[in-house]
Design a protein around this motif. Structure first.
Motif, PDB file in Angstrom:
ATOM      1  N   LEU A 106      58.457  -7.892  47.522  1.00  0.00           N
ATOM      2  CA  LEU A 106      59.572  -7.024  47.125  1.00  0.00           C
ATOM      3  C   LEU A 106      59.012  -5.728  46.546  1.00  0.00           C
ATOM      4  O   LEU A 106      57.894  -5.700  46.041  1.00  0.00           O
ATOM      5  N   VAL A 107      59.799  -4.667  46.623  1.00  0.00           N
ATOM      6  CA  VAL A 107      59.387  -3.395  46.040  1.00  0.00           C
ATOM      7  C   VAL A 107      59.660  -3.467  44.532  1.00  0.00           C
ATOM      8  O   VAL A 107      60.815  -3.594  44.125  1.00  0.00           O
TER       9      VAL A 107
ATOM     10  N   GLU B 176      46.339   5.093  47.205  1.00  0.00           N
ATOM     11  CA  GLU B 176      46.320   3.771  46.591  1.00  0.00           C
ATOM     12  C   GLU B 176      47.620   2.992  46.814  1.00  0.00           C
ATOM     13  O   GLU B 176      47.796   1.915  46.270  1.00  0.00           O
ATOM     14  N   THR B 177      48.549   3.559  47.565  1.00  0.00           N
ATOM     15  CA  THR B 177      49.784   2.832  47.851  1.00  0.00           C
ATOM     16  C   THR B 177      49.467   1.428  48.360  1.00  0.00           C
ATOM     17  O   THR B 177      48.645   1.270  49.253  1.00  0.00           O
ATOM     18  N   ASP B 178      50.123   0.429  47.803  1.00  0.00           N
ATOM     19  CA  ASP B 178      49.898  -0.960  48.183  1.00  0.00           C
ATOM     20  C   ASP B 178      50.055  -1.134  49.692  1.00  0.00           C
ATOM     21  O   ASP B 178      51.139  -0.932  50.238  1.00  0.00           O
ATOM     22  N   PRO B 179      48.981  -1.508  50.396  1.00  0.00           N
ATOM     23  CA  PRO B 179      49.084  -1.624  51.865  1.00  0.00           C
ATOM     24  C   PRO B 179      50.089  -2.681  52.299  1.00  0.00           C
ATOM     25  O   PRO B 179      50.649  -2.589  53.393  1.00  0.00           O
ATOM     26  N   HIS B 180      50.335  -3.661  51.428  1.00  0.00           N
ATOM     27  CA  HIS B 180      51.336  -4.680  51.766  1.00  0.00           C
ATOM     28  C   HIS B 180      52.731  -4.079  51.849  1.00  0.00           C
ATOM     29  O   HIS B 180      53.504  -4.380  52.744  1.00  0.00           O
ATOM     30  N   LEU B 181      53.021  -3.211  50.872  1.00  0.00           N
ATOM     31  CA  LEU B 181      54.344  -2.588  50.886  1.00  0.00           C
ATOM     32  C   LEU B 181      54.457  -1.621  52.069  1.00  0.00           C
ATOM     33  O   LEU B 181      55.515  -1.490  52.678  1.00  0.00           O
ATOM     34  N   LYS B 182      53.350  -0.976  52.381  1.00  0.00           N
ATOM     35  CA  LYS B 182      53.378  -0.053  53.505  1.00  0.00           C
ATOM     36  C   LYS B 182      53.712  -0.820  54.784  1.00  0.00           C
ATOM     37  O   LYS B 182      54.517  -0.373  55.607  1.00  0.00           O
ATOM     38  N   GLU B 183      53.112  -1.987  54.910  1.00  0.00           N
ATOM     39  CA  GLU B 183      53.379  -2.818  56.074  1.00  0.00           C
ATOM     40  C   GLU B 183      54.854  -3.181  56.137  1.00  0.00           C
ATOM     41  O   GLU B 183      55.485  -3.129  57.200  1.00  0.00           O
TER      42      GLU B 183
ATOM     43  N   ILE C  31      57.376   8.756  52.619  1.00  0.00           N
ATOM     44  CA  ILE C  31      56.896   9.558  51.501  1.00  0.00           C
ATOM     45  C   ILE C  31      57.787   9.404  50.285  1.00  0.00           C
ATOM     46  O   ILE C  31      57.321   9.124  49.185  1.00  0.00           O
ATOM     47  N   PHE C  32      59.103   9.557  50.491  1.00  0.00           N
ATOM     48  CA  PHE C  32      59.986   9.606  49.326  1.00  0.00           C
ATOM     49  C   PHE C  32      60.365   8.236  48.787  1.00  0.00           C
ATOM     50  O   PHE C  32      60.667   8.100  47.609  1.00  0.00           O
TER      51      PHE C  32
ATOM     52  N   PRO D 213      56.938   7.201  44.929  1.00  0.00           N
ATOM     53  CA  PRO D 213      57.126   6.262  43.814  1.00  0.00           C
ATOM     54  C   PRO D 213      55.850   5.535  43.409  1.00  0.00           C
ATOM     55  O   PRO D 213      55.587   5.364  42.221  1.00  0.00           O
ATOM     56  N   SER D 214      55.019   5.133  44.395  1.00  0.00           N
ATOM     57  CA  SER D 214      53.797   4.429  43.991  1.00  0.00           C
ATOM     58  C   SER D 214      52.818   5.356  43.305  1.00  0.00           C
ATOM     59  O   SER D 214      52.009   4.919  42.502  1.00  0.00           O
ATOM     60  N   ALA D 215      52.871   6.626  43.656  1.00  0.00           N
ATOM     61  CA  ALA D 215      51.888   7.559  43.097  1.00  0.00           C
ATOM     62  C   ALA D 215      52.320   8.078  41.729  1.00  0.00           C
ATOM     63  O   ALA D 215      51.583   8.823  41.094  1.00  0.00           O
ATOM     64  N   ILE D 216      53.505   7.680  41.284  1.00  0.00           N
ATOM     65  CA  ILE D 216      54.059   8.274  40.057  1.00  0.00           C
ATOM     66  C   ILE D 216      53.119   8.223  38.849  1.00  0.00           C
ATOM     67  O   ILE D 216      52.912   9.257  38.199  1.00  0.00           O
ATOM     68  N   PRO D 217      52.509   7.083  38.521  1.00  0.00           N
ATOM     69  CA  PRO D 217      51.634   7.122  37.344  1.00  0.00           C
ATOM     70  C   PRO D 217      50.489   8.113  37.524  1.00  0.00           C
ATOM     71  O   PRO D 217      50.096   8.802  36.581  1.00  0.00           O
ATOM     72  N   TYR D 218      49.966   8.204  38.733  1.00  0.00           N
ATOM     73  CA  TYR D 218      48.895   9.162  38.999  1.00  0.00           C
ATOM     74  C   TYR D 218      49.395  10.592  38.840  1.00  0.00           C
ATOM     75  O   TYR D 218      48.748  11.432  38.231  1.00  0.00           O
ATOM     76  N   ILE D 219      50.549  10.880  39.441  1.00  0.00           N
ATOM     77  CA  ILE D 219      51.068  12.252  39.402  1.00  0.00           C
ATOM     78  C   ILE D 219      51.294  12.683  37.958  1.00  0.00           C
ATOM     79  O   ILE D 219      50.922  13.784  37.556  1.00  0.00           O
ATOM     80  N   LEU D 220      51.881  11.784  37.167  1.00  0.00           N
ATOM     81  CA  LEU D 220      52.164  12.145  35.772  1.00  0.00           C
ATOM     82  C   LEU D 220      50.886  12.443  35.011  1.00  0.00           C
ATOM     83  O   LEU D 220      50.823  13.399  34.237  1.00  0.00           O
ATOM     84  N   THR D 221      49.850  11.635  35.237  1.00  0.00           N
ATOM     85  CA  THR D 221      48.581  11.914  34.572  1.00  0.00           C
ATOM     86  C   THR D 221      48.045  13.265  35.020  1.00  0.00           C
ATOM     87  O   THR D 221      47.575  14.057  34.203  1.00  0.00           O
TER      88      THR D 221
END
Ligand code: ATP
Ligand code: ATP
Ligand code: MG
Ligand code: MG
Lengths: 259, 300, 257, 257, 259
Positions: free
Chosen positions: A81-82, C148-155, C168-169, C174-182
């Motif tokens: 799940l996301v 670093e996006t989780d490859p499982h979710l990408k699948e 992307i959106f 969303p996965s990159a959010i902690p990185y972007i904020l830093t």
């Protein structure tokens, strides 16, 4: 014309490695449901991923009837799940991605979640759900797009027997009501016999040992108590045993179940 | 109010300073304060610069109309192929660049500083530094970069530093430090400083405007030399870092360096001095080949 | 939500206590004349100067803040956009990224004179300077986050043949959010420096104030300017924190599930 | 492993092609006199200047490289260490982190006299300057990385009552690796800038070279120095990349499982 | 003195939320094994986590005998392997953390992985293993520390029946050979009856319905074919049904299995 046509399929994960699947051929007719059965690590997930196109075969070919290929759905072995989407948002995700978010689809999502007993969890995040609940959300997500064929990788393993039975029946109901076809991976012989028109028994050497059509007139949980059903289960149990003996697995103290 | 003879053109002219509003630019501001620009039909916008603002390059790139540079910068630019620059008005007849030392060290000449011990803070890339380095070679003093201020000077009695005699020595005195300052000009290197320049193209296209500009600036400087009070007040509003006392003292200290001493007007330049400068810069290899300086300036 | 911001504010009091301690020690050190006050003015001296010249300091701070907002805003937008471009087109990344690093390592002080030649005096140069120094951390962090996006979710997403935009959106950003904020937080600090260095050369704002004060040996005024610039940076980090908390609204963007 | 490094090198050729293209356009623009060469020198001019003054430039580059190595090395070590401290003691984070941000936003040049007094003229000041500017990105990224550690894995480790060190070295640092590497890459660029600005203040190296060239309008020499500094930065990023690939040896540090 | 003593235990995840566990009390004697049975989402995982100390109770208390508390081990519902460690390194992790990495422990790790049929996967990363293999690695990791008591959360759900049976027997063997005690969560009634000296049946209202001691003389897979065993399974099935009827679950078409 067959719905799925697998021809001399082979798969190894790296050049030197042992083949996970080797020289596998089978056909599935339209409206026929298939169960994949086999011991842990034999390649059930790999075969299902090959069917979905998530892995590329190293040899051989897979052909899915075009009308089905357009409406395929997949349930992973883990819920996947996301994490930043709530239960409901996770179910709506495929609709959003396919640009099919309309009131009807929305209602269907709610209906499915209701049927799966998740009414009270609509706005919870996956981290707040139990393992079985997460798996049910994943199931709803796969069904919400009204697929023609759905590939399921041990979807009911995390469920208690009673919930599991209900889910089995839900699947059978969808099959008859919506002409939904499925390929179902399980490690339960009884489940395979109950859900599959055909069963493909995979072994660890990478090929399918045997498979046969099962033709029960009507399937409901009562069926499981009939001698006919149990006879089929026994046959498969025997096949399973033979297969394992042949492989001479290194597991000590393996007590055999007498068929 | 009455309209000036020549109406100011729509777009204001920009005059780019190479530093903040300080007495070294008193005349340019006085022309504003006393209405000389307006009287000459000019609408001038004075823009302050900062550390290392490349006013000469901004002028060459057409970003500003008039710029304040030092004479050696103009010669270097010419040496590097920028032939369309022309100097109009030289504020300092004597280069205010100096070397400030602690009085207690008892130096009697620049040569003693250069061949003494201790540390000298200066911008080693500036032509004057190259000149001194060559003239007093080999230097024994340890050199290090200078970034403005007198903090490191104050902190260590063995430190000497570059200065504008109209600025840092006053700050030091105000802080109670006893200093002795040597003018670089006394060593023989004496370029005009705070020179107003423009592009030759402008002089060709709008000679009247350029003439009016020089006249206004000259009027401003004459007023400022006569009485800097009003202009200082105006400048201090722009530059709070400098105290009113320092403004007054600095204005006083620079008078001698600006006055021509002869019958010539304020801001006038001579070919001989430009030529000397060009020869000196060639000698210290800051420019690579001789340049013709006769077109580099014009007395209007 | 409100509660969280409150807790966060309370947490910050600790910093105030520490600040008070630090200022006391500083005051004391200067009072004892261990450091000459012409090098390091005492906090009270800085405070008095700030109060005395408040109108100028306020105007300068606002002007600098304005430039920072533009510079940082532009680098957030273009940093994320560039990262997405580089992520989508590896060819572009390989070809252009080294030049971004290149650009990044040019000391702004040595190219500010060039900037002022291109952009002229004042804010445009200052904004450009703030932009240049703050671009790379956002770019680099976003790019790492996307990778670093989780490859499982990408699948999972791939099952539904998403458009690149959806991927992307709905997944990668969303996965990159902690990185972007830093990245944004790092860039906020750098944008402040970039703006001030730009102002050293192009004039205006706190940079110009600090520069003038520096040469006049008004150390108190230098520090006053420096403190204001740091206040700007802290304020920025605070705003970024609050905005991100409100935007994310308690969603578990960490990969918890 | 070796193969990966090879692929990576091959990938980089693209950048060279792009570089060649860029240089040609640049050369052409200057040759056409669209930009005066005293404002923007042509690549060949920069090249000639570099060759002509190679002994000086080489010595300056080596001296700068030396300072960068120290400054960046120190900020990697202390950035990671500080992040661990802040992570372990939230009190410390709340109290000290704002001051790190504060410190981060002080333009080095405005505290130059203080730095010189503390560290003297020459390399120590340059190293300190490189250190100060490169600390924060490593600190911030490491801290985020540590905070993003999968709580599930943390729970697993907790079962075995690990010492804080074990938790840090066996779980938290490995999970933070992609973040730390990004931080180091960002910092590498900043350390180069920090060193050069430090050299503006304390003398020596490429900084002095650039500063002197600037005051003499030797734009070609400025560019030559700037190019050398960028080469240093790219070399650094390359070294970081290779070292990290060798250290990680194909381990899936992304959270794939 | 009892091994585990749970007293009026209550747990809710947030102040307003429904209690997941409410007023639950039970004791487990030394050497007694306990199975937790219940429908999906009823709180099995939550109870196990409370026992392990991974969650704090909102009311009541839990006491574990100190000699056991020192040597507890836990198997999560999902494998939860460290992705950057190989199979073997994952198993060795607890030993490293406990500072007990010695040749004997190393041998034990290899032995366990051998017994679990993972010889060929020692140096693979978790991402390269099948779902069942990952779960077996997790099991090896929990057993490598020689615990006195191990809490297992549906460890065999991802395994095929035969591998599952082998694992069940491995667990029973460890129990008798090493005096290993366990608390075992499962959704399979037969598994619970086979493995548990006692069974705790949890329901969705947060409390345990019934539980009783089972006293089979000898346990091996043959037992599952005996009438006595099946009688017990029937009893629990009935209890399960009653419980669900009482709850009136909203699942349509729920076909009941006749006991
Ligand atoms: N972190 C949490 N926050 C909020 N609710 C939670 C949380 N964890 C569990 N719950 C809720 O507690 C209830 C019990 O969850 P638990 O995981 O214990 O179920 P379970 O019996 O293990 O089910 P399954 O067989 O499906 O794994 C569920 O309703 C779940 O939604
Ligand atoms: N990405 C991969 N790289 C290398 N080997 C892999 C990879 N994925 C699977 N394998 C190997 O392929 C074999 C089959 O794996 P698969 O996941 O298909 O098994 P399975 O039948 O689904 O088992 P289970 O019931 O345990 O899920 C296993 O031996 C596994 O180690
Ligand atoms: Mg599988
Ligand atoms: Mg559970």
């Amino acid at each position: 014309m067959s719905a799925i046509d697998v021809n001399q399929l082979g798969k190894r994960f790296s050049a030197g490695a042992r083949a996970v699947i080797e020289d596998l051929s089978f056909q599935v007719s339209p409206d026929e449901t298939l169960c994949l059965l086999g011991p842990s690590g034999c390649g059930k997930t790999t075969l299902l991923r090959l069917l979905m196109g998530l892995e590329q075969p190293t040899s051989g070919s897979i052909r899915i009837a075009p009308e089905l290929a357009q409406h395929m759905s997949y349930v992973f072995q883990e819920p996947r799940l996301v994490p930043w989407r709530t239960c409901l948002e996770n179910v709506l995700l495929p609709l959003q991605l396919l640009g099919r978010k309309n009131p009807a689809a929305n209602t269907r999502a709610h209906d499915l979640l209701h049927q799966l007993g998740l009414d009270e969890r609509l706005h919870h995040f996956p981290g707040e759900l139990s393992g079985g609940m997460q798996m049910r959300v994943a199931l709803a997500r796969a069904l919400v797009t009204e697929p023609r064929i759905v590939l399921l990788d041990e979807p009911f393993a995390a469920l208690d027997e009673r919930t599991r039975f209900r889910m089995q029946d839900l699947l059978l109901e969808l099959k008859s009501r919506l002409q939904l076809q499925y390929v179902f991976v399980t490690h339960s012989i009884a489940e395979a016999v109950y859900l599959g028109d055909r069963i493909l028994l995979l072994d660890r050497t990478g090929s399918a040992r045997d498979w046969r059509a099962i033709d029960f007139q009507e399937r409901d949980q009562l069926l499981k108590l009939t001698p006919a059903f149990n006879a089929v289960v026994q046959v498969y149990s025997q096949l399973f045993s033979d297969m394992e003996r042949a492989e001479a697995l290194h597991v000590p103290r393996a007590t055999e179940v007498r068929a | 109010s009455t309209e000036p003879a020549n109406k100011p053109s729509g777009k204001p002219l920009t005059l780019a300073l190479n530093w903040k509003a300080e007495p070294q630019f008193g005349g340019f501001y006085a022309a504003q304060v006393q209405g000389h620009y307006a009287a000459n039909g000019l609408n001038v916008n004075i823009v302050e610069g900062g550390s290392g603002t490349p006013t000469i390059q901004m002028l060459l790139a057409g970003k500003v109309d008039y710029a304040i540079v030092s004479a050696d910068e103009a010669v270097i630019a010419l040496g590097r192929g920028a032939s369309d620059i022309v100097a109009l008005f030289a504020t300092y007849q004597t280069n205010p660049q100096g070397i400030m030392t602690h009085a207690a060290r008892g130096f009697a000449s620049l040569e003693q500083v250069m061949r003494g011990d201790g540390v000298l803070l200066w911008q080693s890339g500036l032509p004057y530094a190259q000149y001194l380095r060559k003239k007093y070679a080999p230097l024994t003093v340890v050199t290090a970069p200078y970034l403005g201020g007198i903090g490191n000077f104050q902190n260590d009695p063995k430190v000497s530093q570059q200065c504008f005699v109209t600025s840092e020595p006053l700050t030091a005195a105000a802080a109670g430090v006893k200093v002795k300052t040597f003018l670089v000009a006394d060593s023989g290197y004496n370029p005009y400083t705070s020179v107003m320049v423009t592009r030759r193209q402008r002089l060709d296209i709008a000679p009247d405007e350029v003439k009016a500009m020089v006249a206004a600036v000259r009027g401003g400087w004459n007023d400022y030399l006569a009485d800097p009070t009003a202009t200082n007040a105006a400048m201090q509003a722009l530059n709070k870092a400098m105290s009113a006392e320092t403004f007054a003292a600095s204005a006083q200290a620079q008078r001698e360096l600006i006055k021509t001493g002869s019958t010539a007007q304020v801001g006038e330049m001579s070919l001989a001095r430009w030529q000397t400068l060009a020869d000196q810069l060639l000698e210290i290899k800051v420019i690579q080949k001789p340049v013709a300086v006769d077109g580099l300036f014009v007395n209007l | 939500m409100n509660n969280r911001i409150k807790t966060w504010l309370v947490d910050k009091y600790l910093a105030w206590i520490f600040l008070a301690l630090l200022l006391s020690v500083w005051e004391w050190v200067v009072a004892q004349q261990w450091v000459a006050s012409y090098l390091l003015p005492s906090p009270t001296q800085i405070f008095h100067t700030t109060v005395e010249l408040w109108p100028e300091i306020q105007a300068a701070t606002l002007s600098t803040a304005h430039s920072i907002a533009w510079g940082l805003g532009l680098s957030i937008v273009s940093g994320v956009a560039l990262a997405l471009l580089f992520f989508a087109i590896p060819l572009a990344r390989r070809a252009i990224l080294p030049f971004c690093i290149f650009f990044q390592t040019v000391p702004i002080i040595s190219i500010a004179p060039l900037l002022v030649i291109w952009f002229g005096f004042g804010q445009p140069t200052v904004q450009a300077s703030a932009f240049i120094v703050s671009l790379f951390p956002i770019l680099a962090n976003t790019l790492t986050g996307l990778q670093e996006t989780d490859p499982h979710l990408k699948e999972l997403f791939r099952l539904y043949r998403p458009s690149p935009w959806q991927l992307i959106f709905k997944l990668q950003i969303p996965s990159a959010i902690p990185y972007i904020l830093t990245g944004i937080k790092i860039s906020a600090g750098l944008a402040v420096i970039g703006a001030i260095v730009g102002e050293f050369i192009a004039g205006g704002g706190l940079g110009s104030l600090i520069d003038a004060a520096r040469t006049q040996q008004r150390v108190d005024l230098v520090f006053s300017g420096v403190v204001m610039s740091s206040v700007l940076a802290l304020l920025l980090v605070f705003i970024i924190e609050v905005v991100s908390r409100v935007l994310l609204r308690g969603r578990p963007y960490l990969r918890k599930s």
